[in-house]
Structures are given as C-alpha cells and as structure tokens.
Design an enzyme around this catalytic site. Structure first.
Site, PDB file in Angstrom:
ATOM      1  N   GLU A 200     -12.369 -18.553 -46.239  1.00 13.48           N
ATOM      2  CA  GLU A 200     -12.696 -19.799 -45.474  1.00 13.48           C
ATOM      3  C   GLU A 200     -11.834 -21.107 -45.768  1.00 13.48           C
ATOM      4  OE1 GLU A 200     -16.644 -22.667 -46.051  1.00 13.48           O
ATOM      5  OE2 GLU A 200     -16.832 -20.873 -46.852  1.00 13.48           O
TER       6      GLU A 200
ATOM      7  N   LYS B 167      -7.433 -37.417 -30.638  1.00 12.48           N
ATOM      8  CA  LYS B 167      -6.501 -38.257 -29.787  1.00 12.48           C
ATOM      9  C   LYS B 167      -5.536 -37.203 -29.274  1.00 12.48           C
ATOM     10  CE  LYS B 167      -6.071 -42.802 -32.099  1.00 12.48           C
ATOM     11  NZ  LYS B 167      -5.274 -43.509 -33.071  1.00 12.48           N
TER      12      LYS B 167
ATOM     13  N   ARG C 258     -24.801 -31.295 -45.130  1.00 12.43           N
ATOM     14  CA  ARG C 258     -25.033 -32.657 -45.146  1.00 12.43           C
ATOM     15  C   ARG C 258     -24.184 -33.164 -44.133  1.00 12.43           C
ATOM     16  NH1 ARG C 258     -23.770 -35.021 -50.731  1.00 12.43           N
ATOM     17  NH2 ARG C 258     -21.658 -34.530 -49.983  1.00 12.43           N
TER      18      ARG C 258
ATOM     19  N   ASP D 157     -10.799 -30.477 -38.905  1.00 14.40           N
ATOM     20  CA  ASP D 157     -10.185 -31.814 -38.137  1.00 14.40           C
ATOM     21  C   ASP D 157     -10.199 -31.615 -36.644  1.00 14.40           C
ATOM     22  OD1 ASP D 157      -9.208 -34.482 -37.620  1.00 14.40           O
ATOM     23  OD2 ASP D 157      -8.315 -34.435 -39.512  1.00 14.40           O
TER      24      ASP D 157
ATOM     25  N   ASP E 292      -1.922 -24.670 -48.333  1.00 15.83           N
ATOM     26  CA  ASP E 292      -1.602 -24.499 -46.839  1.00 15.83           C
ATOM     27  C   ASP E 292      -2.245 -22.943 -46.646  1.00 15.83           C
ATOM     28  OD1 ASP E 292      -0.919 -24.109 -44.075  1.00 15.83           O
ATOM     29  OD2 ASP E 292       1.025 -25.368 -44.336  1.00 15.83           O
TER      30      ASP E 292
END
Length: 215
Positions: A41, A120, A190, A116, A93
C-alpha cells in the site's frame, strides 16, 4: 506528532518498521514470519483504513509505505492496539522499494488510495500513476495480482483509467472497461467522507496483472 505516535514509533519500529534505503533485497516471508500473500500500500495517511483492512483480512500481509511520520506512528499504534501482526510500515520512497528492494513476482496486490492529484497541469508529471511506474510495479506483481486505485479527483481518475487501460501488463476487471464500484473491503475513510460531503465523486479502479508473455 502526538506523544502516543512518537512512543509507538520508538518502541515498535525495530520490530515492524522498514527503512527504505535501497541497500538490500527484502525477504517478505521472513519479514512477516509467514507465507501469506503480501499487498503493498503506497500512501496510507493516518492508517485507519489500512488497519481496518488488515483486521478484516488476517490471512493477508500489508506492507504500508508513507513518508508522513505522524501517520507511521499512528498506524503502528493501531496495529499494536488491535493485535495486527500482519502490518509492516515502510518509511521512504516507494519507487526505491519497488526497484531496489523487492524481488520479481513477490507482491500479490498494490493499493494506491487518494494519491496526491497534483491538479496544476505543469505538475501532472509528478502524479504517481504513470506508464513508467506501472511498468516497474508490473515486474514485482505476480500474474493475477490486483492493482486497486481510488481518487476523488475526477481528472486524475480519468488519467489513471487511460494509463492503466493502455498498459500491456494490466487488464480492467470491469467488463465495460470503466471504473469499479467501491469494493466492500475498502473502508470509507474520514478524508473520503469529507470529500463526498462536498460533492466529490470517488472513483475506484481495479486492474489485474496479466501473465507474462513467456507464461
């Protein structure tokens, strides 16, 4: 970081933690002390969903990787409180882990929940789910292993679907070639609940690692 998270990190890291340094290849069977399947994960936030899934599937091991120290401490805390010996926490990483520290065909699954989105356009190249990443992950996934992604950022969901569909090492588990309904085993986090309250649409993608050409 709370005192409880700091305490869990200090006490439990030697036993359940992994420093991703690229210096050695891991024996996952030795790491977990059993021969159960291992799911990687990448990015687990505070670890609540990870702990919940590990509790629901005690016969599967989870190697959960993140760089967020409070989250690492929190997940270790949850693992100890709930007696979850099937969780290991990696710091560093995930690319280095996959490339340098895992053996070919060693993983039974890969989860990437709410990465993430780098919204942009000039940052899109930083998104994790890219052809190069999938090619690397494919070398470490057993044939038949499932890649499960979820995001509440619709443009990223569309890009994930496009990239995974085009990749020769993966096939969509959905007959219509689209997104998957949220599987029961993935708890509502959540963070996800907050997004849904704001009207965000959450998309799941479930793709299967196809057998290697020589198999």
């Amino acid at each position: 970081m709370t005192a409880g998270q700091a305490d869990a990190l200090q006490r439990l890291w030697p036993q359940w933690g992994l420093d991703i340094d690229g210096q050695h290849v891991i024996d996952l069977e030795e790491m977990f002390g059993n021969g159960n399947p291992v799911v990687l994960e990448i990015g687990f936030g505070m670890g609540e969903a990870t702990a919940q899934m590990a509790a629901g599937h005690p016969d599967a091991n989870v190697l959960a990787v993140d760089v967020h120290t409070p989250g690492q401490g929190n997940l270790l805390n949850l693992a100890e409180q709930n007696g979850l010996s099937n969780i290991r926490v990696g710091n560093g990483d995930a690319i280095i882990l996959l490339r340098e520290m895992l053996r070919p065909d060693s993983l039974d699954g890969l989860r990437v929940y709410f990465p993430d989105p780098w919204p942009k356009k000039r940052h899109h190249k930083r998104r994790l789910i890219q052809p190069e990443f999938l090619s690397l992950a494919a070398t470490r996934l057993k044939p038949g292993a499932i890649v499960h992604c979820a995001t509440d950022w619709e443009p990223y969901a569309e890009q994930m679907l496009e990239v995974l569909t085009a990749h020769p090492d993966f096939e969509n588990t959905q007959a219509d070639g689209g997104f998957a309904p949220r599987p029961e085993f993935r708890p509502l986090t959540r963070f996800e609940g907050q997004g849904l309250d704001k009207g965000h649409v959450v998309n799941d993608l479930l793709f299967r690692r196809v057998p290697h050409q020589d198999q």
